[in-house]
Design an enzyme around this catalytic site. Structure first.
Site, PDB file in Angstrom:
ATOM      1  N   ASP A 220      -9.069 -20.789  -2.905  1.00  0.00           N
ATOM      2  CA  ASP A 220      -9.816 -19.659  -3.463  1.00  0.00           C
ATOM      3  C   ASP A 220     -11.183 -19.495  -2.828  1.00  0.00           C
ATOM      4  O   ASP A 220     -11.847 -18.483  -3.025  1.00  0.00           O
ATOM      5  CB  ASP A 220      -9.973 -19.841  -4.972  1.00  0.00           C
ATOM      6  CG  ASP A 220      -8.646 -19.699  -5.673  1.00  0.00           C
ATOM      7  OD1 ASP A 220      -7.889 -18.790  -5.294  1.00  0.00           O
ATOM      8  OD2 ASP A 220      -8.346 -20.500  -6.570  1.00  0.00           O
TER       9      ASP A 220
ATOM     10  N   HIS B 116      -9.775 -29.855  -6.486  1.00  0.00           N
ATOM     11  CA  HIS B 116      -8.398 -29.518  -6.792  1.00  0.00           C
ATOM     12  C   HIS B 116      -7.755 -30.674  -7.527  1.00  0.00           C
ATOM     13  O   HIS B 116      -8.077 -31.826  -7.240  1.00  0.00           O
ATOM     14  CB  HIS B 116      -7.613 -29.218  -5.503  1.00  0.00           C
ATOM     15  CG  HIS B 116      -6.374 -28.429  -5.764  1.00  0.00           C
ATOM     16  ND1 HIS B 116      -5.193 -29.024  -6.136  1.00  0.00           N
ATOM     17  CD2 HIS B 116      -6.154 -27.099  -5.756  1.00  0.00           C
ATOM     18  CE1 HIS B 116      -4.294 -28.089  -6.320  1.00  0.00           C
ATOM     19  NE2 HIS B 116      -4.836 -26.909  -6.107  1.00  0.00           N
TER      20      HIS B 116
HETATM   21  N1  CMC Z   1     -18.148 -28.639  -8.793  1.00  0.00           N
HETATM   22  C1  CMC Z   1     -18.808 -29.744  -9.203  1.00  0.00           C
HETATM   23  N2  CMC Z   1     -18.213 -30.858  -9.685  1.00  0.00           N
HETATM   24  C2  CMC Z   1     -16.875 -30.854  -9.750  1.00  0.00           C
HETATM   25  C3  CMC Z   1     -16.112 -29.744  -9.341  1.00  0.00           C
HETATM   26  C4  CMC Z   1     -16.792 -28.607  -8.853  1.00  0.00           C
HETATM   27  N3  CMC Z   1     -16.115 -27.539  -8.463  1.00  0.00           N
HETATM   28  N4  CMC Z   1     -14.797 -30.016  -9.526  1.00  0.00           N
HETATM   29  C5  CMC Z   1     -14.733 -31.252 -10.031  1.00  0.00           C
HETATM   30  N5  CMC Z   1     -15.990 -31.769 -10.163  1.00  0.00           N
HETATM   31  C6  CMC Z   1     -16.331 -33.132 -10.612  1.00  0.00           C
HETATM   32  C7  CMC Z   1     -16.162 -33.283 -12.122  1.00  0.00           C
HETATM   33  O1  CMC Z   1     -17.364 -32.980 -12.801  1.00  0.00           O
HETATM   34  C8  CMC Z   1     -15.758 -34.731 -12.226  1.00  0.00           C
HETATM   35  O2  CMC Z   1     -16.904 -35.538 -12.058  1.00  0.00           O
HETATM   36  P1  CMC Z   1     -17.018 -36.957 -12.831  1.00  0.00           P
HETATM   37  O3  CMC Z   1     -15.884 -37.787 -12.310  1.00  0.00           O
HETATM   38  O4  CMC Z   1     -18.375 -37.472 -12.468  1.00  0.00           O
HETATM   39  O5  CMC Z   1     -16.898 -36.631 -14.309  1.00  0.00           O
HETATM   40  C9  CMC Z   1     -14.878 -34.957 -11.004  1.00  0.00           C
HETATM   41  O6  CMC Z   1     -15.362 -34.008 -10.034  1.00  0.00           O
HETATM   42  C10 CMC Z   1     -13.379 -34.733 -11.244  1.00  0.00           C
HETATM   43  O7  CMC Z   1     -13.221 -33.419 -11.792  1.00  0.00           O
HETATM   44  P2  CMC Z   1     -12.142 -33.031 -12.915  1.00  0.00           P
HETATM   45  O8  CMC Z   1     -12.596 -31.799 -13.602  1.00  0.00           O
HETATM   46  O9  CMC Z   1     -11.852 -34.236 -13.746  1.00  0.00           O
HETATM   47  O10 CMC Z   1     -10.881 -32.751 -11.993  1.00  0.00           O
HETATM   48  P3  CMC Z   1      -9.586 -31.941 -12.411  1.00  0.00           P
HETATM   49  O11 CMC Z   1      -8.505 -32.398 -11.538  1.00  0.00           O
HETATM   50  O12 CMC Z   1      -9.383 -31.990 -13.890  1.00  0.00           O
HETATM   51  O13 CMC Z   1      -9.988 -30.406 -12.076  1.00  0.00           O
HETATM   52  C11 CMC Z   1     -10.343 -28.372 -10.935  1.00  0.00           C
HETATM   53  C12 CMC Z   1      -9.634 -29.743 -10.928  1.00  0.00           C
HETATM   54  C13 CMC Z   1      -9.783 -27.492  -9.819  1.00  0.00           C
HETATM   55  C14 CMC Z   1     -10.099 -27.657 -12.275  1.00  0.00           C
HETATM   56  C15 CMC Z   1     -11.876 -28.604 -10.715  1.00  0.00           C
HETATM   57  O14 CMC Z   1     -12.097 -29.232  -9.456  1.00  0.00           O
HETATM   58  C16 CMC Z   1     -12.681 -27.324 -10.804  1.00  0.00           C
HETATM   59  O15 CMC Z   1     -13.085 -26.909 -11.909  1.00  0.00           O
HETATM   60  N6  CMC Z   1     -12.947 -26.614  -9.634  1.00  0.00           N
HETATM   61  C17 CMC Z   1     -13.606 -25.328  -9.660  1.00  0.00           C
HETATM   62  C18 CMC Z   1     -12.607 -24.244 -10.016  1.00  0.00           C
HETATM   63  C19 CMC Z   1     -11.674 -23.906  -8.862  1.00  0.00           C
HETATM   64  O16 CMC Z   1     -12.095 -23.735  -7.733  1.00  0.00           O
HETATM   65  N7  CMC Z   1     -10.378 -23.764  -9.195  1.00  0.00           N
HETATM   66  C20 CMC Z   1      -9.351 -23.369  -8.223  1.00  0.00           C
HETATM   67  C21 CMC Z   1      -8.358 -24.449  -7.940  1.00  0.00           C
HETATM   68  S1  CMC Z   1      -7.376 -24.084  -6.468  1.00  0.00           S
HETATM   69  C22 CMC Z   1      -6.405 -22.750  -6.898  1.00  0.00           C
HETATM   70  C23 CMC Z   1      -5.304 -23.148  -7.778  1.00  0.00           C
HETATM   71  O17 CMC Z   1      -4.308 -23.695  -7.237  1.00  0.00           O
HETATM   72  O18 CMC Z   1      -5.390 -22.923  -8.984  1.00  0.00           O
END
Ligand code: CMC
Length: 418
Positions: A354, A297
């Site tokens: 989710d 998240h």
């Molecule tokens: N599976 C594997 N690796 C992950 C995941 C995941 N679900 N989420 C983040 N990472 C890793 C990412 O690759 C990165 O690694 P590194 O630092 O080595 O490059 C690190 O964790 C940080 O991730 P980020 O993408 O920079 O983080 P963000 O804050 O930009 O993204 C997020 C947050 C929710 C988009 C992401 O965690 C994600 O894609 N999760 C899966 C989709 C999901 O479940 N979304 C629902 C969110 S909750 C409902 C809502 O409020 O919308």
């Protein structure tokens, strides 16, 4: 930095930025005058560190796993309140009295009928149109019917809140090729929604579970869809157009669309033989491009408090319905694997809201591609409250800056010379 201002000197020019302290001791540097005084702007991809507004609606501490609406803990609201009361709280800032709640409920019923043209439009949409596309489309269409939708009036907030469950239920039926079920004003908000979606009275257990799910989704401060609603609203677009834009933002799998994606992923793991370790390994391998949906998240770097409540609700609903779901076993295995894996632990990737909601939606009987419309139904009071607050605060039109990295000026070349 002094107690209440930060002095920034850039290229020999100085600006003083006031420090703003929130009621929960969050600190912000107000850079309003930075560009004017120094010529610099700030750059923050994805607004990871940028406060776009001040708000009195929702407080969230991602490190401590706190979520409160208007000061009330999400766990208390999920346990003791109901969705209509929470909607009132988000909109007006206080919990209603018995009389206020009865009046609000009555107005929601009185305004719940959908213009006949909307039903015709829904039926005319191309077969297979995603339910979120249907919802965004008919919501913006309502701006053609309620032309005063940009005004700050109770009528506007109530009208959209009243119509939304009816619309979502119609879309759930429409996407399955089923006939619409009549809106029954004798039923309460959630009971009527479930009745319209399934064509039969819902049990108290289901009504309670749905109510809880909606409460947990009702607001989440400045997330992608809410920021979209505020951004569109800042141009003075009406509430239906602003909410329609929020629906589109919510649809993506990184945001609300994750509930559909989680279930599809659990199904894929089940089909593949149920080896969760294989999928955890894939999620850790950046080259695979695979992510565990429902994990991570932007702001929660601790357990998502909504996921905690939902996990319990999930067990109760499956138990009550007598559903033995292999997907739940896979979900629990995934959760345990991730919580004990250094990749997930070091990045603070916990299950989010989710992760469990999809399993409950499926147990209730909603088709997978309609899950995100249920998130939208829950999030609506938050969107409307935030839209209202933006306008009450008389906030300026949203218009970020950029740093241009393209070609510098060059002469136009004739097509024959390229
Ligand atoms: N599976 C594997 N690796 C992950 C995941 C995941 N679900 N989420 C983040 N990472 C890793 C990412 O690759 C990165 O690694 P590194 O630092 O080595 O490059 C690190 O964790 C940080 O991730 P980020 O993408 O920079 O983080 P963000 O804050 O930009 O993204 C997020 C947050 C929710 C988009 C992401 O965690 C994600 O894609 N999760 C899966 C989709 C999901 O479940 N979304 C629902 C969110 S909750 C409902 C809502 O409020 O919308």
């Amino acid at each position: 930095m002094s107690e209440d201002k930060v002095t920034i000197t850039l290229g020999g020019k100085t600006t003083e930025c006031p420090v703003l302290v929130g009621t929960e001791n969050e600190y912000a540097i107000n850079i309003d005058k930075l560009r004017e005084d120094t010529g610099f702007v700030t750059l923050d991809f994805g607004y990871k560190n940028t406060g776009a507004t001040t708000s009195k609606i929702t407080f969230l501490d991602g490190e401590l796993g706190i979520l409160r609406y208007r000061g009330y803990e999400i766990a208390d609201l999920a346990e003791k309140s109901n969705f209509v009361e929470v909607a009132y709280l988000l909109l007006y800032g206080e919990l209603p009295t018995t009389a206020q709640l009865a009046d609000f409920n009555q107005k929601l019923k009185d305004n719940s009928d959908i213009p006949a043209e909307v039903a015709t439009i829904l039926k005319a949409l191309p077969k297979g149109t995603h339910p979120m596309a249907q919802l965004a489309a008919v919501t913006v269409v309502l701006s053609g019917v309620y032309k005063d939708g940009a005004k700050l009036t109770d009528e506007n907030y109530i009208n959209i809140l009243a119509k939304f469950p009816v619309l979502v239920a119609m879309i759930i039926r429409n996407s399955q090729g089923l006939d619409f079920v009549a809106n029954d004003k004798n039923l309460d908000y959630v009971a009527n929604f479930l009745h319209m979606a399934f064509g039969k009275p819902a049990s108290d257990v289901l009504i309670d579970a749905m109510d809880k799910l909606l409460i947990l989704h009702a607001d989440h401060e400045q997330n992608c869809s809410t920021s979209t609603v505020r951004m569109v609203g800042s141009s003075n677009a009406n509430v239906y157009a602003s909410v329609s834009a929020g629906i589109s933002a919510l649809w993506g799998p990184l945001h609300g669309g994750a509930n559909q994606a989680v279930l599809e992923q659990l199904e894929a793991i089940e089909k593949d033989g149920g080896d969760t370790a294989k999928f955890v390994a894939m999620a850790k391998d950046k080259a695979s491009g695979f992510r565990l949906m429902g994990f991570g998240h932007r702001v929660y770097k601790n357990f998502d408090p909504r996921a905690k409540i939902l996990k319990k609700a999930c067990d109760e609903v499956l138990d009550d319905l007598g559903v033995q779901d292999k997907k739940l076993t896979i979900a629990v295995e995934l959760e345990q694997a991730a919580l004990n894996d250094d990749y997930f632990v070091s990045r603070k990737l916990y299950p989010n809201v989710d992760f469990y909601s999809g399993i409950i939606y499926q147990a209730i009987g909603f088709p997978t591609d309609t899950f995100t419309t249920l998130f939208a139904l829950g999030r609506l009071p938050g969107w409307v409250a935030q839209w209202k607050e933006l306008k009450e605060n008389k906030e300026p039109i949203g218009r970020p800056r950029q740093i241009y990295l393209g070609a510098t000026v060059r002469p136009y070349s004739d097509i024959t010379e390229r």
